[in-house]
Design an enzyme around this catalytic site. Sequence first.
Site, PDB file in Angstrom:
ATOM      1  N   CYS A   2      18.863  -4.306   4.205  1.00 32.33           N
ATOM      2  CA  CYS A   2      20.131  -4.741   4.878  1.00 32.33           C
ATOM      3  C   CYS A   2      20.177  -4.450   6.498  1.00 32.33           C
ATOM      4  CB  CYS A   2      21.386  -4.289   4.289  1.00 32.33           C
ATOM      5  SG  CYS A   2      21.419  -4.599   2.728  1.00 32.33           S
ATOM      6  N   ARG A  27      13.640  -6.183   8.914  1.00 32.43           N
ATOM      7  CA  ARG A  27      13.936  -5.437   8.028  1.00 32.43           C
ATOM      8  C   ARG A  27      14.181  -6.071   6.564  1.00 32.43           C
ATOM      9  NH1 ARG A  27      16.287  -0.705   9.753  1.00 32.43           N
ATOM     10  NH2 ARG A  27      17.820  -0.277   7.909  1.00 32.43           N
ATOM     11  N   TRP A  73      19.903  -7.640   1.943  1.00 37.01           N
ATOM     12  CA  TRP A  73      18.673  -7.918   1.094  1.00 37.01           C
ATOM     13  C   TRP A  73      19.092  -7.556  -0.349  1.00 37.01           C
ATOM     14  CZ3 TRP A  73      15.297  -4.464  -1.780  1.00 37.01           C
ATOM     15  CH2 TRP A  73      13.816  -4.860  -1.853  1.00 37.01           C
ATOM     16  N   ASN A  99      25.390  -1.220   3.761  1.00 34.44           N
ATOM     17  CA  ASN A  99      24.075  -1.110   3.319  1.00 34.44           C
ATOM     18  C   ASN A  99      23.781   0.131   2.526  1.00 34.44           C
ATOM     19  OD1 ASN A  99      21.262  -1.187   3.133  1.00 34.44           O
ATOM     20  ND2 ASN A  99      20.618  -0.457   5.324  1.00 34.44           N
ATOM     21  N   GLY A 100      23.385  -0.254   1.265  1.00 35.95           N
ATOM     22  CA  GLY A 100      22.986   1.076   0.239  1.00 35.95           C
ATOM     23  C   GLY A 100      23.648   0.371  -0.845  1.00 35.95           C
ATOM     24  N   GLU A 485      -5.880   1.440   1.070  1.00 35.58           N
ATOM     25  CA  GLU A 485      -5.156   0.769   2.148  1.00 35.58           C
ATOM     26  C   GLU A 485      -5.436  -0.516   2.396  1.00 35.58           C
ATOM     27  OE1 GLU A 485      -2.317   1.413   3.169  1.00 35.58           O
ATOM     28  OE2 GLU A 485      -2.318   0.318   5.255  1.00 35.58           O
ATOM     29  N   LYS A 489      -3.346  -3.872   2.231  1.00 37.74           N
ATOM     30  CA  LYS A 489      -3.029  -4.726   3.524  1.00 37.74           C
ATOM     31  C   LYS A 489      -3.223  -6.321   2.989  1.00 37.74           C
ATOM     32  CE  LYS A 489      -1.042  -3.058   5.587  1.00 37.74           C
ATOM     33  NZ  LYS A 489      -0.631  -1.522   4.980  1.00 37.74           N
ATOM     34  N   GLU A 492      -0.373  -7.562   0.421  1.00 41.90           N
ATOM     35  CA  GLU A 492       1.008  -7.566   0.868  1.00 41.90           C
ATOM     36  C   GLU A 492       1.152  -8.860   1.851  1.00 41.90           C
ATOM     37  OE1 GLU A 492       2.819  -4.384   2.639  1.00 41.90           O
ATOM     38  OE2 GLU A 492       0.984  -3.680   3.608  1.00 41.90           O
ATOM     39  N   HIS A 508     -16.808   1.864 -14.652  1.00 47.19           N
ATOM     40  CA  HIS A 508     -16.051   2.334 -15.726  1.00 47.19           C
ATOM     41  C   HIS A 508     -14.891   1.038 -15.979  1.00 47.19           C
ATOM     42  CE1 HIS A 508     -17.686   6.357 -15.792  1.00 47.19           C
ATOM     43  NE2 HIS A 508     -17.493   6.239 -14.589  1.00 47.19           N
ATOM     44  N   LYS A 607      10.822  -3.888   5.270  1.00 44.50           N
ATOM     45  CA  LYS A 607      10.244  -2.874   6.041  1.00 44.50           C
ATOM     46  C   LYS A 607      10.438  -1.609   5.550  1.00 44.50           C
ATOM     47  CE  LYS A 607       7.427  -1.453   9.107  1.00 44.50           C
ATOM     48  NZ  LYS A 607       5.950  -1.297   8.915  1.00 44.50           N
TER      49      LYS A 607
HETATM   50  C1  AGP Z   1       2.883  -0.761   3.912  1.00 43.05           C
HETATM   51  O1  AGP Z   1       2.324  -1.814   4.446  1.00 43.05           O
HETATM   52  C2  AGP Z   1       4.135  -1.507   3.027  1.00 43.05           C
HETATM   53  N1  AGP Z   1       5.202  -2.008   4.179  1.00 43.05           N
HETATM   54  C3  AGP Z   1       4.986  -0.304   2.044  1.00 43.05           C
HETATM   55  O2  AGP Z   1       3.968   0.295   1.347  1.00 43.05           O
HETATM   56  C4  AGP Z   1       5.252   1.132   2.946  1.00 43.05           C
HETATM   57  O3  AGP Z   1       4.063   1.655   3.336  1.00 43.05           O
HETATM   58  C5  AGP Z   1       6.132   1.740   1.914  1.00 43.05           C
HETATM   59  O4  AGP Z   1       7.291   1.032   1.454  1.00 43.05           O
HETATM   60  C6  AGP Z   1       6.582   3.247   2.496  1.00 43.05           C
HETATM   61  O5  AGP Z   1       7.309   3.016   3.550  1.00 43.05           O
HETATM   62  P1  AGP Z   1       7.777   4.374   4.508  1.00 43.05           P
HETATM   63  O6  AGP Z   1       6.619   4.619   5.118  1.00 43.05           O
HETATM   64  O7  AGP Z   1       8.580   3.646   5.626  1.00 43.05           O
HETATM   65  O8  AGP Z   1       8.274   5.372   3.627  1.00 43.05           O
END
Ligand code: AGP
Length: 612
Positions: A2, A27, A73, A99-100, A485, A489, A492, A508, A607
């Site tokens: 949010c 966000r 959200w 928010n929360g 990683e 990328k 997502e 395996h 985000k």
């Molecule tokens: C990474 O590209 C993602 N957006 C997600 O995995 C992110 O790294 C994860 O939500 C952790 O967020 P933070 O680093 O703000 O704690």
Amino acid sequence: MCGIVGYIGPREAYPILIKGLHRLEYRGYDSAGVAILNEKLRVFKCKGKVSELENFVKDKDLHGTIGIAHTRWATHGEPNDINAHPHYSQSESLALIHNGIIENYAILKEELIHNGYTFFSNTDTEVLIQLIEFIKESNNIGLVEAVQLALNQVIGAYAIVIISKDDPDTLIAARKGSPLVVGIGEDDFFLASDATPIIEYTKNVVYLDDEEIAILRRGEEIKVKTIKNVEKTPLIHKLELSLSALEKEGFEHFMLKEIYEQPKTIRDSCRGRIQKDIHHISMAGIIDHKDKFLKAKRIIITAAGTSWHAGLVGEYLFEELTRIPVEVEYSSEFRYRNPVIDKDDIVIAISQSGETADTLAAIELAKSKGAFIYGICNVVGSSIARACHTGSFTHAGPEIGVASTKAFTAQVTVLTLIALAIAQEKGTVDKAKFDEIIDELESIPDKVTKILKLDNEVKEIAKMFTYARNFLYLGRGYNFPVALEGALKLKEISYIHAEGYPAAEMKHGPIALIDAEMPVVVIATNKGTYEKVISNIQEVKARKGRIISIITEGDVTVKELSDFSIEIPETKGMLIPILASIPLQLLAYHIAVFKGCNVDQPRNLAKSVTVE
Ligand code: AGP
């Protein structure tokens, strides 16, 4: 998650509010709303994007110099017009944005229904505003006191702003576990979930702490009290962000801008922390607590997502340089498995946003068991930054793209510096090796610049694989976290399924997946178990797998085995993750763009995951 925006002052509120919501779109949200007060308290809200809200209100009376706005959200109740914020109180004399998560909302709701309250939405937020009104009316007290009493009954996280029809000169805000920033203008106040909607109006901000309430009255100084009614002196920070840092600066997407910022952000992560002349790393968080690091028997790294991948690189770094055993834990697992934590343990929490609920909870758990908590965050004033005993900021600047890129390389850079700082205290790295690593680390930004020049080459490769439905990413040693990683990328932002694996693990099980339709990305730089990776590549080729390799400049061996290869400059094994992740960021970005995906705001993602 949010987004919250509030305004009170001499200007028309609506333009400020709606622009603020646009600034917070990154966000992640699924509905939006605004409340403006001018004699009447008007709430306008709808499911969908901020632009749809603008369309919805275009013929409405939006005049007023005090207002609140919100992007939601969904956590309780599906995304729809009714569940969108702001929520009215029963009498419609109050409106609130939140928010929360109010964890005990059900029992509170039951009590309110028993006292004659009716509910229109199935949100926890509506329960909170009704509770505030119920307490205010039934005790015949002022709004601030009613908010204090209500929040003492609440279990959970909140960042709220309340507006009252009966008091057009006051905005009330409060927070616990969700971020809230107050902007202090010439003769106006701004409120937001982070500084981006505020920066163009003022650089003076106050970050509310947990269980603090801000009372913002026209013509008066900001007042801060706790929910226990303790007066607090607000600490005014000067924002260092520039508005341009928030713009795309000519790039098509924030993500691409942030990939290209990495030479600068890696330099900024090192700034002021390397004193080569005296062979010293100066990390305040380490120096002030070196006794803890000297006697530490274990380091536990806890994080989520990309930050967890950075933590995995940290495991290899700390064990190589400091010889302290390291465990890397998903915050969401760590917080619930009743882990064994010793008072001599050091917990390093990594978070770009500093607001990830699971990581925040993991910190609180570790703290309750006596561990020393070191935070690595990218957002000053964030909840995680303030929950840790000490820490280091990554100084990567605001990361707007949902897919983390510059934050990852900044986190790995800071972890390298921390490992070196501890090693220098423990004497586990001699001066020659120390200087070698520092020299190489200082050359990394220029090497990243060189890799970015391969962008078009990567784009051509990406075009060949836009059709793919699955990818496999393989790496060994320091490159294993890079494989994870790179896979994250891709999946997502392009929605293509991708898995990262330690290269040797392919035998395996995953090798059964290999065929001509399965692109396999192999990080095959010339350090560590390089020869073993070559064997893995041959195993893939024997099954008609198509190889995209990340190789060290001049490596013809792997190049000949690969269908496509991307050459990166030579560096030390422990610094390869910073370099090798760049082409993988670009590969994912271009595939997603070719697929027409929303690169900066991928579907279903936020985000900052501020709820469980
Ligand atoms: C990474 O590209 C993602 N957006 C997600 O995995 C992110 O790294 C994860 O939500 C952790 O967020 P933070 O680093 O703000 O704690």
